[in-house]
Write a protein that holds these residues in place. Sequence first.
Motif: not given
Length: 394
Positions: A209-217, A227-233
């Motif tokens: 689930x964490x990977x899915x949301x991080x990829x969604x971000x 910032x969301x993309x920098x946090x998510x990767x």
Amino acid sequence: MDSETFGQTLRRLRGDLSIRDVANRAKCGKSYVSALEHDRRTPSPAVIIALDEALGARGELIAAACKPSRPSVLERAEELRRGMTDVLASGGMSDAGIEDWERVVARYGRATRYRPEADLLADLLSDFSDLLQVLEHRHPAAVRRKLSVVAAHLSGLVALTLLKLGDDRSRDWWRTGRAAAAAAEDRAAQSWMYAQESYALYYDGDMIGAIELAQRAQSVAEGEPYVGAALAAPLEARAHAALRRGDAADHALRRAEEALERLDPELATASAFGYSESQLRFHAGNTWTHLRQSGRAWQEQQRALELYSEEEHTDRTLIHLDWALCLAHDGDTAAAAAHATTALVALPHEHRSHLIIERARHLTNSVPASRLKLSEVRALKEVLALPADRDVED
């Protein structure tokens, strides 16, 4: 005593008993009992009965709670302040007023790096209540969008704080924040919300689930330097590493490096609304720790500790716990437990959050049965057994 408040009655009936003793008997938090004694909180009927029984008050405390009481001076002051907030909001929101709210949120974003969570939560909720009053009035579409972004960010900060305190109600606040960001149609805010929530799933053990949301971000960002993309990767990298997906983790870390390089310098800072090299080094170190590559992990951890300020207690302690886990992976259980103990003892008591304690317990749970009797492991378990006060009522 007719003139006593509920809090004063509780204090008198407690007598020589400690607040901790009363809290244990009534099965509620010590900080909660303290707040009741100072009339800073209103007890629920269940708590009133529990306290009355715990103190052997024979209904006296119940009677005190039922007495009609005049508002205190501070309560009256708060009532007047909220009334003025409502009047001002009804007259429309100026650019200066919106900018003030944005500054408030930015200040909270920085405060997440050094303020104790329980202390921060009370202020966040107070300002969120004021913002809700403002949003109840009609505003031009452009103004409402900006206020909705503020609401999304405040919601995310509340959720993040509750997460660190180990409170499941954080899930509801993520949902509220996502709804506010969607209402504002602001991709930067949406990306940030998805990224922050991916961290919640990560710490809850839901790596997929964490990977899915991080990829969604990252997808919502659509290539923009948000910032969301920098946090998510890097979060994606950590989750892949926890699943032993080395190649995927390495690829995500490379994207994290690129995302940080593309950020506006003003956003490459120590804030919940920014992302800095210190955070990237911490997250990279955690990635290599999961993958049991201690040499690479230590390089990143040492660099992160050089970059973090001494006031950033949570991340610094988590880095040291990763360091300890590397030692454990390399077979030095005694050194691992000793390093973790030193990190926890050095941590100010008010920063002993649920997040920190659970990470340390993960280390003790990984100790082989044959080494549980080591003095260093016993010492770590003793430190973990120390009570951690909370200001959030369970």
